[in-house]
Write a protein that holds these residues in place. Sequence first.
Motif, mmCIF file in Angstrom:
data_model
loop_
_atom_site.group_PDB
_atom_site.id
_atom_site.type_symbol
_atom_site.label_atom_id
_atom_site.label_comp_id
_atom_site.label_asym_id
_atom_site.label_seq_id
_atom_site.Cartn_x
_atom_site.Cartn_y
_atom_site.Cartn_z
ATOM 1 N N ALA A 36 0.838 -1.205 0.000
ATOM 2 C CA ALA A 36 0.000 0.000 0.000
ATOM 3 C C ALA A 36 0.871 1.253 0.000
ATOM 4 O O ALA A 36 0.575 2.220 -0.713
ATOM 5 C CB ALA A 36 -0.937 -0.007 1.196
ATOM 6 N N ALA A 37 1.950 1.233 0.777
ATOM 7 C CA ALA A 37 2.859 2.376 0.812
ATOM 8 C C ALA A 37 3.529 2.561 -0.544
ATOM 9 O O ALA A 37 3.666 3.688 -1.038
ATOM 10 C CB ALA A 37 3.905 2.184 1.903
ATOM 11 N N ALA A 38 3.925 1.451 -1.159
ATOM 12 C CA ALA A 38 4.572 1.533 -2.471
ATOM 13 C C ALA A 38 3.603 2.060 -3.521
ATOM 14 O O ALA A 38 3.967 2.871 -4.372
ATOM 15 C CB ALA A 38 5.114 0.163 -2.874
ATOM 16 N N LEU A 39 2.354 1.614 -3.477
ATOM 17 C CA LEU A 39 1.375 2.077 -4.451
ATOM 18 C C LEU A 39 1.041 3.545 -4.247
ATOM 19 O O LEU A 39 0.824 4.285 -5.204
ATOM 20 C CB LEU A 39 0.109 1.230 -4.377
ATOM 21 N N GLY A 40 0.988 3.953 -2.984
ATOM 22 C CA GLY A 40 0.666 5.343 -2.693
ATOM 23 C C GLY A 40 1.718 6.307 -3.185
ATOM 24 O O GLY A 40 1.421 7.462 -3.495
ATOM 25 N N SER A 41 2.956 5.849 -3.275
ATOM 26 C CA SER A 41 4.037 6.725 -3.712
ATOM 27 C C SER A 41 4.553 6.350 -5.097
ATOM 28 O O SER A 41 5.586 6.834 -5.529
ATOM 29 C CB SER A 41 5.186 6.660 -2.698
ATOM 30 N N TRP A 42 3.832 5.485 -5.810
ATOM 31 C CA TRP A 42 4.299 5.005 -7.102
ATOM 32 C C TRP A 42 4.254 6.093 -8.155
ATOM 33 O O TRP A 42 3.304 6.861 -8.238
ATOM 34 C CB TRP A 42 3.436 3.826 -7.572
ATOM 35 N N THR A 43 5.301 6.159 -8.910
ATOM 36 C CA THR A 43 5.343 7.028 -10.082
ATOM 37 C C THR A 43 5.931 6.212 -11.222
ATOM 38 O O THR A 43 6.751 5.314 -11.000
ATOM 39 C CB THR A 43 6.220 8.272 -9.836
ATOM 40 N N PRO A 44 5.523 6.489 -12.425
ATOM 41 C CA PRO A 44 6.078 5.752 -13.559
ATOM 42 C C PRO A 44 7.577 6.006 -13.672
ATOM 43 O O PRO A 44 8.079 7.020 -13.179
ATOM 44 C CB PRO A 44 5.342 6.314 -14.767
ATOM 45 N N PRO A 45 8.287 5.092 -14.291
ATOM 46 C CA PRO A 45 9.730 5.313 -14.440
ATOM 47 C C PRO A 45 10.001 6.582 -15.245
ATOM 48 O O PRO A 45 9.215 6.961 -16.108
ATOM 49 C CB PRO A 45 10.215 4.069 -15.180
ATOM 50 N N ARG A 46 11.094 7.207 -14.946
ATOM 51 C CA ARG A 46 11.467 8.438 -15.647
ATOM 52 C C ARG A 46 12.150 8.067 -16.969
ATOM 53 O O ARG A 46 13.343 7.812 -17.000
ATOM 54 C CB ARG A 46 12.391 9.283 -14.789
ATOM 55 N N THR A 47 11.348 8.021 -17.986
ATOM 56 C CA THR A 47 11.857 7.710 -19.323
ATOM 57 C C THR A 47 11.227 8.689 -20.300
ATOM 58 O O THR A 47 10.270 9.390 -19.971
ATOM 59 C CB THR A 47 11.481 6.277 -19.760
ATOM 60 N N ASP A 48 11.782 8.729 -21.475
ATOM 61 C CA ASP A 48 11.202 9.564 -22.520
ATOM 62 C C ASP A 48 10.012 8.839 -23.108
ATOM 63 O O ASP A 48 10.148 7.766 -23.668
ATOM 64 C CB ASP A 48 12.229 9.863 -23.616
ATOM 65 N N GLY A 49 8.847 9.397 -22.932
ATOM 66 C CA GLY A 49 7.666 8.829 -23.534
ATOM 67 C C GLY A 49 6.958 7.819 -22.657
ATOM 68 O O GLY A 49 7.389 7.508 -21.546
ATOM 69 N N PRO A 50 5.835 7.297 -23.169
ATOM 70 C CA PRO A 50 5.021 6.341 -22.409
ATOM 71 C C PRO A 50 5.627 4.945 -22.433
ATOM 72 O O PRO A 50 6.709 4.721 -22.990
ATOM 73 C CB PRO A 50 3.685 6.373 -23.162
ATOM 74 N N ILE A 51 4.904 4.002 -21.864
ATOM 75 C CA ILE A 51 5.344 2.610 -21.846
ATOM 76 C C ILE A 51 5.588 2.140 -23.289
ATOM 77 O O ILE A 51 4.791 2.454 -24.186
ATOM 78 C CB ILE A 51 4.308 1.724 -21.124
#
Length: 107
Positions: A36-51
């Motif tokens: 729950a803590a990980a999901l609450g602070s989750w951000t997508p990886p810092r990359t150029d563009g979407p998945i």
Amino acid sequence: MTPALMAWSSVLDALEAAVDEAEAGELTPSTLVHQAAALGSWTPPRTDGPIPTALVARARGIRERQRTAIAGLAAEAGMLRRHRSALGTVQAATAPPLSSVYVDVTG
């Protein structure tokens, strides 16, 4: 493998591991708190563009597994609440009275 592909693959690996734990019934209270803590602070990886397009089908599969696992956990939680309620009813009916009982032996 591109940096974006590596970063998103790592994210999907972690999400799959969490779903595997839920499906296997290996979730403990501490695991749930950590997730729950990980999901609450989750951000997508810092990359150029979407998945990356190559990972979209895998991500959708994980999303469906998550939905199924959540539905199963919700059903199990409901069953556990009903069991707890039934146990409370049995305990209330079979527990000795909590008030003191005195017998007048002189009277």
